[in-house]
Motif scaffolding. Structure first.
Motif, PDB file in Angstrom:
ATOM      1  N   GLY A  18     -10.028 -17.305  55.734  1.00 34.83           N
ATOM      2  CA  GLY A  18     -11.379 -17.507  55.735  1.00 34.83           C
ATOM      3  C   GLY A  18     -11.895 -16.381  55.384  1.00 34.83           C
ATOM      4  O   GLY A  18     -13.736 -16.260  55.591  1.00 34.83           O
ATOM      5  N   VAL A  19     -11.926 -15.384  55.670  1.00 37.63           N
ATOM      6  CA  VAL A  19     -12.103 -14.406  55.446  1.00 37.63           C
ATOM      7  C   VAL A  19     -11.839 -13.423  53.636  1.00 37.63           C
ATOM      8  O   VAL A  19     -10.249 -12.879  53.798  1.00 37.63           O
ATOM      9  CB  VAL A  19     -11.492 -13.236  56.662  1.00 37.63           C
ATOM     10  N   LEU A  20     -12.570 -13.089  53.357  1.00 35.08           N
ATOM     11  CA  LEU A  20     -12.808 -12.705  52.003  1.00 35.08           C
ATOM     12  C   LEU A  20     -13.050 -11.469  51.573  1.00 35.08           C
ATOM     13  O   LEU A  20     -14.065 -10.423  52.075  1.00 35.08           O
ATOM     14  CB  LEU A  20     -13.736 -13.334  51.166  1.00 35.08           C
ATOM     15  N   ALA A  21     -12.716 -10.699  50.729  1.00 37.81           N
ATOM     16  CA  ALA A  21     -12.918  -9.690  49.852  1.00 37.81           C
ATOM     17  C   ALA A  21     -12.998  -8.922  48.656  1.00 37.81           C
ATOM     18  O   ALA A  21     -12.176 -10.066  47.748  1.00 37.81           O
ATOM     19  CB  ALA A  21     -12.136  -8.240  50.927  1.00 37.81           C
ATOM     20  N   VAL A  22     -12.986  -7.892  48.081  1.00 43.29           N
ATOM     21  CA  VAL A  22     -13.249  -7.839  46.565  1.00 43.29           C
ATOM     22  C   VAL A  22     -11.874  -6.568  46.110  1.00 43.29           C
ATOM     23  O   VAL A  22     -12.012  -5.896  46.690  1.00 43.29           O
ATOM     24  CB  VAL A  22     -14.340  -7.442  45.698  1.00 43.29           C
TER      25      VAL A  22
ATOM     26  N   THR B 131     -26.226 -22.309  45.898  1.00 43.02           N
ATOM     27  CA  THR B 131     -25.171 -22.915  45.119  1.00 43.02           C
ATOM     28  C   THR B 131     -23.834 -22.673  45.693  1.00 43.02           C
ATOM     29  O   THR B 131     -22.879 -23.709  45.558  1.00 43.02           O
ATOM     30  CB  THR B 131     -24.806 -22.533  44.019  1.00 43.02           C
ATOM     31  N   ILE B 132     -23.507 -22.187  46.434  1.00 43.39           N
ATOM     32  CA  ILE B 132     -21.975 -21.800  46.817  1.00 43.39           C
ATOM     33  C   ILE B 132     -21.820 -22.313  48.169  1.00 43.39           C
ATOM     34  O   ILE B 132     -22.732 -22.181  49.151  1.00 43.39           O
ATOM     35  CB  ILE B 132     -22.502 -20.039  47.301  1.00 43.39           C
ATOM     36  N   THR B 133     -20.904 -23.020  48.617  1.00 44.65           N
ATOM     37  CA  THR B 133     -20.532 -23.775  49.417  1.00 44.65           C
ATOM     38  C   THR B 133     -18.798 -23.173  50.139  1.00 44.65           C
ATOM     39  O   THR B 133     -18.088 -22.776  49.342  1.00 44.65           O
ATOM     40  CB  THR B 133     -20.465 -25.314  49.517  1.00 44.65           C
ATOM     41  N   ASN B 134     -18.483 -23.817  51.475  1.00 41.39           N
ATOM     42  CA  ASN B 134     -17.485 -23.392  51.686  1.00 41.39           C
ATOM     43  C   ASN B 134     -16.150 -23.507  51.417  1.00 41.39           C
ATOM     44  O   ASN B 134     -15.156 -22.788  51.342  1.00 41.39           O
ATOM     45  CB  ASN B 134     -17.145 -23.703  53.431  1.00 41.39           C
ATOM     46  N   ALA B 135     -16.530 -24.723  50.481  1.00 40.14           N
ATOM     47  CA  ALA B 135     -14.859 -25.623  49.699  1.00 40.14           C
ATOM     48  C   ALA B 135     -14.802 -24.882  48.469  1.00 40.14           C
ATOM     49  O   ALA B 135     -13.601 -24.539  48.190  1.00 40.14           O
ATOM     50  CB  ALA B 135     -15.307 -26.404  49.605  1.00 40.14           C
ATOM     51  N   LYS B 136     -16.380 -24.308  47.995  1.00 37.61           N
ATOM     52  CA  LYS B 136     -15.955 -23.510  46.696  1.00 37.61           C
ATOM     53  C   LYS B 136     -15.045 -22.277  46.708  1.00 37.61           C
ATOM     54  O   LYS B 136     -14.496 -22.028  45.925  1.00 37.61           O
ATOM     55  CB  LYS B 136     -17.372 -23.246  46.063  1.00 37.61           C
ATOM     56  N   LEU B 137     -15.940 -21.506  47.910  1.00 39.41           N
ATOM     57  CA  LEU B 137     -15.180 -20.141  48.161  1.00 39.41           C
ATOM     58  C   LEU B 137     -13.667 -20.209  48.860  1.00 39.41           C
ATOM     59  O   LEU B 137     -12.750 -19.179  47.743  1.00 39.41           O
ATOM     60  CB  LEU B 137     -16.059 -19.825  49.482  1.00 39.41           C
ATOM     61  N   THR B 138     -13.151 -21.449  49.072  1.00 39.73           N
ATOM     62  CA  THR B 138     -12.112 -21.328  49.502  1.00 39.73           C
ATOM     63  C   THR B 138     -10.842 -21.565  48.548  1.00 39.73           C
ATOM     64  O   THR B 138     -10.101 -21.161  47.808  1.00 39.73           O
ATOM     65  CB  THR B 138     -11.581 -22.993  50.489  1.00 39.73           C
TER      66      THR B 138
ATOM     67  N   ALA C 143     -16.004 -10.147  54.295  1.00 40.22           N
ATOM     68  CA  ALA C 143     -16.637 -11.345  55.254  1.00 40.22           C
ATOM     69  C   ALA C 143     -15.788 -12.852  55.376  1.00 40.22           C
ATOM     70  O   ALA C 143     -15.272 -12.987  54.278  1.00 40.22           O
ATOM     71  CB  ALA C 143     -18.176 -11.009  54.165  1.00 40.22           C
ATOM     72  N   ALA C 144     -16.288 -13.780  56.015  1.00 37.15           N
ATOM     73  CA  ALA C 144     -16.086 -14.990  56.621  1.00 37.15           C
ATOM     74  C   ALA C 144     -16.580 -15.713  55.677  1.00 37.15           C
ATOM     75  O   ALA C 144     -18.059 -15.233  54.916  1.00 37.15           O
ATOM     76  CB  ALA C 144     -16.534 -15.612  58.169  1.00 37.15           C
ATOM     77  N   ALA C 145     -16.592 -16.992  55.046  1.00 36.59           N
ATOM     78  CA  ALA C 145     -17.474 -17.804  53.929  1.00 36.59           C
ATOM     79  C   ALA C 145     -18.521 -18.472  54.535  1.00 36.59           C
ATOM     80  O   ALA C 145     -18.948 -17.999  53.702  1.00 36.59           O
ATOM     81  CB  ALA C 145     -15.923 -18.717  53.953  1.00 36.59           C
ATOM     82  N   LYS C 146     -18.861 -18.452  55.644  1.00 36.25           N
ATOM     83  CA  LYS C 146     -19.995 -18.876  56.105  1.00 36.25           C
ATOM     84  C   LYS C 146     -20.731 -17.721  56.094  1.00 36.25           C
ATOM     85  O   LYS C 146     -22.620 -18.073  56.379  1.00 36.25           O
ATOM     86  CB  LYS C 146     -19.844 -19.001  57.873  1.00 36.25           C
ATOM     87  N   THR C 147     -20.974 -16.725  56.015  1.00 33.91           N
ATOM     88  CA  THR C 147     -21.615 -15.747  56.231  1.00 33.91           C
ATOM     89  C   THR C 147     -22.224 -15.148  54.440  1.00 33.91           C
ATOM     90  O   THR C 147     -23.273 -14.968  54.109  1.00 33.91           O
ATOM     91  CB  THR C 147     -21.135 -14.026  56.881  1.00 33.91           C
ATOM     92  N   ILE C 148     -20.848 -15.595  53.831  1.00 39.30           N
ATOM     93  CA  ILE C 148     -21.101 -15.865  51.839  1.00 39.30           C
ATOM     94  C   ILE C 148     -21.848 -16.997  51.647  1.00 39.30           C
ATOM     95  O   ILE C 148     -22.901 -16.488  50.960  1.00 39.30           O
ATOM     96  CB  ILE C 148     -19.645 -15.351  51.290  1.00 39.30           C
ATOM     97  N   VAL C 149     -22.286 -17.232  52.321  1.00 38.77           N
ATOM     98  CA  VAL C 149     -22.591 -18.758  52.286  1.00 38.77           C
ATOM     99  C   VAL C 149     -24.286 -18.890  52.728  1.00 38.77           C
ATOM    100  O   VAL C 149     -25.310 -18.625  52.054  1.00 38.77           O
ATOM    101  CB  VAL C 149     -22.098 -19.839  52.360  1.00 38.77           C
ATOM    102  N   ALA C 150     -24.564 -18.184  54.051  1.00 42.97           N
ATOM    103  CA  ALA C 150     -25.334 -17.336  54.221  1.00 42.97           C
ATOM    104  C   ALA C 150     -25.963 -16.669  53.738  1.00 42.97           C
ATOM    105  O   ALA C 150     -28.213 -16.499  53.946  1.00 42.97           O
ATOM    106  CB  ALA C 150     -25.579 -16.769  56.010  1.00 42.97           C
ATOM    107  N   VAL C 151     -25.402 -15.926  52.932  1.00 44.07           N
ATOM    108  CA  VAL C 151     -26.546 -14.653  52.109  1.00 44.07           C
ATOM    109  C   VAL C 151     -26.922 -15.168  50.905  1.00 44.07           C
ATOM    110  O   VAL C 151     -27.744 -15.171  50.465  1.00 44.07           O
ATOM    111  CB  VAL C 151     -25.485 -13.425  51.974  1.00 44.07           C
ATOM    112  N   ASP C 152     -25.637 -15.936  50.409  1.00 43.90           N
ATOM    113  CA  ASP C 152     -25.680 -16.835  49.304  1.00 43.90           C
ATOM    114  C   ASP C 152     -27.528 -18.058  49.462  1.00 43.90           C
ATOM    115  O   ASP C 152     -28.558 -17.456  48.251  1.00 43.90           O
ATOM    116  CB  ASP C 152     -25.125 -17.528  48.898  1.00 43.90           C
TER     117      ASP C 152
ATOM    118  N   ARG D 134      -8.024 -19.583  45.901  1.00 41.78           N
ATOM    119  CA  ARG D 134      -6.903 -20.023  45.604  1.00 41.78           C
ATOM    120  C   ARG D 134      -7.073 -19.621  44.019  1.00 41.78           C
ATOM    121  O   ARG D 134      -5.889 -19.400  43.546  1.00 41.78           O
ATOM    122  CB  ARG D 134      -6.298 -21.707  45.977  1.00 41.78           C
ATOM    123  N   ASP D 135      -7.977 -20.636  43.461  1.00 40.13           N
ATOM    124  CA  ASP D 135      -8.018 -20.191  42.068  1.00 40.13           C
ATOM    125  C   ASP D 135      -7.066 -18.342  41.783  1.00 40.13           C
ATOM    126  O   ASP D 135      -6.996 -18.085  40.839  1.00 40.13           O
ATOM    127  CB  ASP D 135      -9.011 -20.701  41.845  1.00 40.13           C
ATOM    128  N   GLU D 136      -8.085 -17.576  42.329  1.00 39.66           N
ATOM    129  CA  GLU D 136      -7.890 -16.191  41.685  1.00 39.66           C
ATOM    130  C   GLU D 136      -6.382 -15.834  42.306  1.00 39.66           C
ATOM    131  O   GLU D 136      -6.357 -14.835  41.101  1.00 39.66           O
ATOM    132  CB  GLU D 136      -8.862 -14.960  42.626  1.00 39.66           C
TER     133      GLU D 136
END
Length: 186
Positions: free
Chosen positions: A66-70, A24-31, A8-17, A35-37
């Motif tokens: 901007g699209v993240l997975a697990v 408390t999740i933001t696009n900047a935090k996810l980005t 999912a795109a970061a904006k979708t993850i933020v919307a679900v949160d 990188r930290d991961e």
């Protein structure tokens, strides 16, 4: 990510949160987290049970911006092919609707969740009857009908690309993508 079940795109993850959790999740935090991961994995591979990683483009096996997975998801599920954005939208919409059904049966009625479902369902033919909140049963029926049209072809493509990726890429690149190379001009 677990609730959506698909990259999912970061904006979708933020919307679900915001709709179901603490918000408390933001696009900047996810980005930054992604990188930290990657840094964490490179310094100590597989030291944790899972990582937030990149979805990979089917064409170049590079990270989809901007699209993240697990990381624990099978490789084919982390690949994004031509039909994947549509099948992933349909799948995540079904999962959100099912989650709302569970919450409603438990006596909860998250208004933000219904707003999110209504917004997601607007792009699915027959999913929304009028301007009111989406009905989860109707959304699930419409989304499953369209998913049946596209899912098999999408899965075949993803699995073929995943086989190629597994044979060509190191583990770190299977999680975070292969770097793009530039052509030299000689």
């Amino acid at each position: 990510m677990t609730l959506l079940g698909v990259p999912a795109a970061a904006k979708t993850i933020v919307a679900v949160d915001e709709s179901f959790f603490s918000g408390t999740i933001t696009n900047a935090k996810l980005t930054s987290l992604r990188r930290d991961e990657e840094r964490s994995f490179r310094s100590s591979p597989n030291s944790r049970p899972y990582y937030l990683c990149a979805a990979l483009s089917a064409e170049r096996l590079s990270p989809v911006r901007g699209v993240l997975a697990v990381s624990t998801w099978p490789l084919h599920r982390r690949i994004i092919g031509p039909l994947s954005p549509r099948t992933d939208l349909l799948t995540s919409t079904i999962r959100i609707a099912e989650h709302l059904q569970r919450l409603t049966r438990a006596g909860e009625s998250p208004l933000g969740g219904f707003r999110l479902l209504t917004a997601m369902a607007q792009n699915i033919p027959g999913a929304v009857a009028d301007f009111g909140p989406a009905d989860p049963d109707r959304v699930i029926t419409a989304a499953r009908a369209e998913l049946a049209v596209h899912e098999e072809k999408d899965q075949q493509h993803r699995k073929a690309v995943a086989e190629r990726a597994a044979s060509q890429l190191a583990e770190v690149n299977q999680l975070f993508g292969a770097g793009l190379r530039t052509a030299s001009t000689a």
